[in-house]
Design a protein around this motif. Structure first.
Motif, PDB file in Angstrom:
ATOM      1  N   ASN A   1       0.694  -1.303  -0.028  1.00  0.00           N
ATOM      2  CA  ASN A   1      -0.101  -0.021  -0.071  1.00  0.00           C
ATOM      3  C   ASN A   1       0.587   1.163   0.117  1.00  0.00           C
ATOM      4  N   GLY A   2       2.040   1.318   1.059  1.00  0.00           N
ATOM      5  CA  GLY A   2       2.917   2.299   1.006  1.00  0.00           C
ATOM      6  C   GLY A   2       3.608   2.697  -0.431  1.00  0.00           C
ATOM      7  N   LEU A   3       4.028   1.530  -0.920  1.00  0.00           N
ATOM      8  CA  LEU A   3       4.760   1.587  -2.386  1.00  0.00           C
ATOM      9  C   LEU A   3       3.998   2.303  -3.400  1.00  0.00           C
ATOM     10  N   LEU A   4       2.513   1.742  -3.501  1.00  0.00           N
ATOM     11  CA  LEU A   4       1.598   2.424  -4.596  1.00  0.00           C
ATOM     12  C   LEU A   4       1.312   3.851  -4.283  1.00  0.00           C
ATOM     13  N   LEU A   5       0.883   4.047  -3.145  1.00  0.00           N
ATOM     14  CA  LEU A   5       0.591   5.553  -2.601  1.00  0.00           C
ATOM     15  C   LEU A   5       2.058   6.637  -3.031  1.00  0.00           C
ATOM     16  N   GLU A   6       2.997   6.061  -2.601  1.00  0.00           N
ATOM     17  CA  GLU A   6       4.195   6.954  -2.945  1.00  0.00           C
ATOM     18  C   GLU A   6       4.355   6.973  -4.356  1.00  0.00           C
ATOM     19  N   THR A   7       4.061   5.826  -5.200  1.00  0.00           N
ATOM     20  CA  THR A   7       4.514   6.133  -6.904  1.00  0.00           C
ATOM     21  C   THR A   7       3.269   7.061  -7.223  1.00  0.00           C
ATOM     22  N   LEU A   8       2.097   6.788  -6.788  1.00  0.00           N
ATOM     23  CA  LEU A   8       0.941   7.428  -7.467  1.00  0.00           C
ATOM     24  C   LEU A   8       0.589   8.862  -6.955  1.00  0.00           C
ATOM     25  N   GLU A   9       1.121   8.926  -5.720  1.00  0.00           N
ATOM     26  CA  GLU A   9       1.096  10.245  -4.986  1.00  0.00           C
ATOM     27  C   GLU A   9      -0.446  10.511  -5.030  1.00  0.00           C
ATOM     28  N   ASP A  10      -1.330   9.594  -4.636  1.00  0.00           N
ATOM     29  CA  ASP A  10      -2.824   9.933  -4.513  1.00  0.00           C
ATOM     30  C   ASP A  10      -3.546   8.621  -4.187  1.00  0.00           C
ATOM     31  N   ILE A  11      -4.417   8.609  -3.634  1.00  0.00           N
ATOM     32  CA  ILE A  11      -5.530   7.390  -3.450  1.00  0.00           C
ATOM     33  C   ILE A  11      -6.143   7.342  -4.510  1.00  0.00           C
ATOM     34  N   PRO A  12      -5.778   6.007  -5.557  1.00  0.00           N
ATOM     35  CA  PRO A  12      -6.464   6.012  -6.717  1.00  0.00           C
ATOM     36  C   PRO A  12      -7.799   5.393  -6.744  1.00  0.00           C
ATOM     37  N   ASP A  13      -8.317   5.229  -7.800  1.00  0.00           N
ATOM     38  CA  ASP A  13      -9.534   4.446  -8.054  1.00  0.00           C
ATOM     39  C   ASP A  13      -9.330   3.017  -8.327  1.00  0.00           C
ATOM     40  N   ASN A  14     -10.478   2.209  -8.251  1.00  0.00           N
ATOM     41  CA  ASN A  14     -10.345   0.895  -8.512  1.00  0.00           C
ATOM     42  C   ASN A  14      -9.835   0.703 -10.228  1.00  0.00           C
ATOM     43  N   ASP A  15      -9.390  -0.516 -10.366  1.00  0.00           N
ATOM     44  CA  ASP A  15      -8.885  -0.765 -11.751  1.00  0.00           C
ATOM     45  C   ASP A  15      -7.738   0.139 -12.348  1.00  0.00           C
ATOM     46  N   VAL A  16      -6.805   0.834 -11.376  1.00  0.00           N
ATOM     47  CA  VAL A  16      -5.974   1.396 -11.809  1.00  0.00           C
ATOM     48  C   VAL A  16      -4.752   0.530 -11.996  1.00  0.00           C
ATOM     49  N   SER A  17      -3.838   0.822 -13.033  1.00  0.00           N
ATOM     50  CA  SER A  17      -2.673  -0.332 -13.437  1.00  0.00           C
ATOM     51  C   SER A  17      -1.621   0.517 -13.100  1.00  0.00           C
ATOM     52  N   VAL A  18      -0.356  -0.079 -12.621  1.00  0.00           N
ATOM     53  CA  VAL A  18       0.829   0.811 -12.461  1.00  0.00           C
ATOM     54  C   VAL A  18       1.984  -0.354 -12.604  1.00  0.00           C
ATOM     55  N   LYS A  19       3.129  -0.003 -13.405  1.00  0.00           N
ATOM     56  CA  LYS A  19       4.216  -0.803 -13.494  1.00  0.00           C
ATOM     57  C   LYS A  19       5.529  -0.345 -12.539  1.00  0.00           C
ATOM     58  N   ILE A  20       5.896  -1.060 -11.437  1.00  0.00           N
ATOM     59  CA  ILE A  20       6.954  -0.520 -10.662  1.00  0.00           C
ATOM     60  C   ILE A  20       8.046  -1.691 -10.962  1.00  0.00           C
ATOM     61  N   ASN A  21       9.256  -1.401 -11.441  1.00  0.00           N
ATOM     62  CA  ASN A  21      10.276  -2.460 -11.364  1.00  0.00           C
ATOM     63  C   ASN A  21      10.117  -3.346 -12.141  1.00  0.00           C
ATOM     64  N   ASP A  22       9.470  -3.284 -13.096  1.00  0.00           N
ATOM     65  CA  ASP A  22       9.135  -4.377 -14.330  1.00  0.00           C
ATOM     66  C   ASP A  22       7.857  -5.214 -13.668  1.00  0.00           C
ATOM     67  N   VAL A  23       7.161  -4.738 -12.962  1.00  0.00           N
ATOM     68  CA  VAL A  23       6.099  -5.595 -12.079  1.00  0.00           C
ATOM     69  C   VAL A  23       4.779  -4.807 -12.300  1.00  0.00           C
ATOM     70  N   VAL A  24       3.869  -5.477 -13.094  1.00  0.00           N
ATOM     71  CA  VAL A  24       2.737  -4.741 -13.244  1.00  0.00           C
ATOM     72  C   VAL A  24       1.531  -5.031 -12.150  1.00  0.00           C
ATOM     73  N   MET A  25       1.150  -4.183 -11.785  1.00  0.00           N
ATOM     74  CA  MET A  25       0.080  -4.205 -10.523  1.00  0.00           C
ATOM     75  C   MET A  25      -1.234  -3.748 -10.734  1.00  0.00           C
ATOM     76  N   GLU A  26      -2.200  -4.366 -10.543  1.00  0.00           N
ATOM     77  CA  GLU A  26      -3.599  -3.647 -10.908  1.00  0.00           C
ATOM     78  C   GLU A  26      -4.555  -3.564  -9.728  1.00  0.00           C
ATOM     79  N   ILE A  27      -4.687  -2.271  -9.144  1.00  0.00           N
ATOM     80  CA  ILE A  27      -5.506  -2.008  -8.075  1.00  0.00           C
ATOM     81  C   ILE A  27      -7.035  -2.419  -8.118  1.00  0.00           C
ATOM     82  N   ILE A  28      -7.176  -3.157  -7.209  1.00  0.00           N
ATOM     83  CA  ILE A  28      -8.701  -4.196  -7.179  1.00  0.00           C
ATOM     84  C   ILE A  28      -9.631  -3.482  -6.310  1.00  0.00           C
ATOM     85  N   GLN A  29      -9.144  -3.222  -5.022  1.00  0.00           N
ATOM     86  CA  GLN A  29     -10.034  -2.534  -4.012  1.00  0.00           C
ATOM     87  C   GLN A  29      -9.404  -1.281  -3.342  1.00  0.00           C
TER      88      GLN A  29
END
Length: 425
Positions: free
Chosen positions: A381-409
């Protein structure tokens, strides 16, 4: 030289050449095996009473004398062999320029193949085994040739001083932690995988802080004595932990640590009150944030503690760390008292993984073989919030260190569930 060789039969002359080639090969194989031998293994054998290993260790401590004898013998033989072969060829085929060239070429090929390359490869392949055997021959040679080697070393020392070469500057044979770590990693044939893993983890403990292994504040189970006694008893009966931090109304203020086993022994009393549990509380043990894990392990031992609360510079509790958390970093997970809801399984058949937002990045890296940075936030959670600099909505995807992550909830403040996709190999 060919005058006395003329009286020898051809097979005797040939045998002499073979013997000299064998002597040259002996010096070459000895030189390579001695220089390639594992000094720690030789020392271990010597400490166990192996006489050959003791001789080898003694020779390795006299590098100048050892190399002098080997190089003198090797170069002397390599100089004589071409002369002998040339004399034999000239005697057999006559004094001809072509004969001289061919015999010199044959001598060079024989020396390269049988006296240099082949012995050195064999010596590098079995360094300890060969050096232990050859040490029995080299030791007396060093004594016999000591006057010669002393004289040569005098000239060599003067020459080195002339060129201002300081040979004492590179005699430090102590291994650095990184070099020792590399030795452990490469010792696949001598140390079982599990033991090697523990040794490597021990080196890694120097770079780990209590913040990396603690249970974050959001995942801590805290016993609140301001709640009704029935709820307190129910929490104790269903608790997975041996010890619980205890608060009273203010969840950020821990008043003590309760041993669950002692508390359960009181449950048969019908007149049980909150005061009975307060009497069992021990003083909380606080740990400053950023304390190295290896140092904290020593503090646990010195203070006879097993549980500590990690606090920041303002005294606010950041998490809880136990001695088991530190030991798991060293030997791997072994506790089964509580199911970990954040780290449940490995990759699915579809190549994805459903992770809790509170999952530790260190646990994810270890479980899934990822390489997520541990320098900043400690949770997903902390890594995603630091990367996105915001609390995102559902179904947002992000790629960090060649790892693709999809926010579900997502809830109001944190990311609850994340689907991680397996990186391409």
């Amino acid at each position: 030289m060919d005058s006395w060789l003329n009286d020898w039969p051809w097979w005797a002359q040939f045998a002499l050449v073979v013997i000299l080639l064998a002597v040259s090969a002996f010096f070459s194989i000895t030189e390579t095996s001695m220089m390639a031998a594992n000094r720690h293994r030789i020392r271990h054998l010597a400490n166990r009473g192996h006489r050959g290993a003791k001789h080898t260790q003694e020779l390795l401590g006299k590098t100048e004398a050892l190399l002098s004898v080997i190089l003198i013998g090797n170069n002397l033989v390599n100089t004589i062999v071409p002369v002998l072969l040339t004399g034999i060829a000239l005697h057999a085929f006559g004094n001809n320029g072509s004969v001289l060239s061919i015999s010199t070429g044959i001598a060079a090929v024989l020396i390269i193949i049988f006296c240099e390359i082949t012995p050195k490869v064999i010596g590098a392949t079995y360094p300890e085994r060969i050096s232990i055997v050859t040490s029995w021959i080299i030791r007396p040679l060093i004594v016999i040739l000591k006057p010669v080697t002393w004289l040569i070393n005098v000239f060599v020392t003067l020459l080195l001083k002339l060129f201002r070469v300081n040979t004492a500057a590179n005699k430090n044979t102590q291994m650095s932690p990184e070099e020792l770590r590399s030795v452990v990693l490469e010792s696949t044939h001598f140390i079982p995988n599990k033991h090697r893993s523990i040794l490597v983890n021990l080196f890694n403990l120097e770079n780990i802080q209590v913040d990396d292994v603690m249970t974050p504040r959001s995942r801590m189970e805290v016993l609140d004595l301001s709640r009704p006694i029935e709820e307190v008893i129910h929490q104790l009966e269903t608790c997975y932990h041996n010890k619980l931090p205890v608060c009273e109304e203010d969840s950020d203020k821990v008043i003590g640590i309760l041993a669950v086993r002692k508390a359960l022994s009181l449950l048969g009393d019908e007149e049980l009150t909150h005061a009975n549990f307060k009497d069992l509380l021990s003083e909380p043990y606080f740990i400053p944030s950023g304390t190295p894990v290896l140092q904290q392990l020593q503090y646990f031992q010195e203070n006879q503690e097993r549980v500590g609360l990690v606090v920041d510079e303002y005294g606010i509790v950041q998490g809880l760390v136990t001695i088991e958390d530190i030991l798991e970093e060293l030997i791997g997970e072994f506790t089964t008292s509580i199911p970990d809801l954040a780290i449940k399984t490995k990759w699915s058949n579809e190549g994805d993984y459903l992770a809790d937002g509170s999952a530790s990045l260190r646990d994810l890296n270890r479980t899934l073989g990822l390489n997520l940075s541990l320098e900043g936030p400690k949770t997903l959670n902390g890594l995603l919030l630091e990367t996105l600099e915001d609390i995102p909505d559902n179904d947002v995807s992000v790629k960090i260190n060649d790892v693709v992550m999809e926010i579900i909830q997502v809830d109001e403040h944190t990311i609850k569930t994340v689907r991680i996709y397996k990186p391409n190999a």
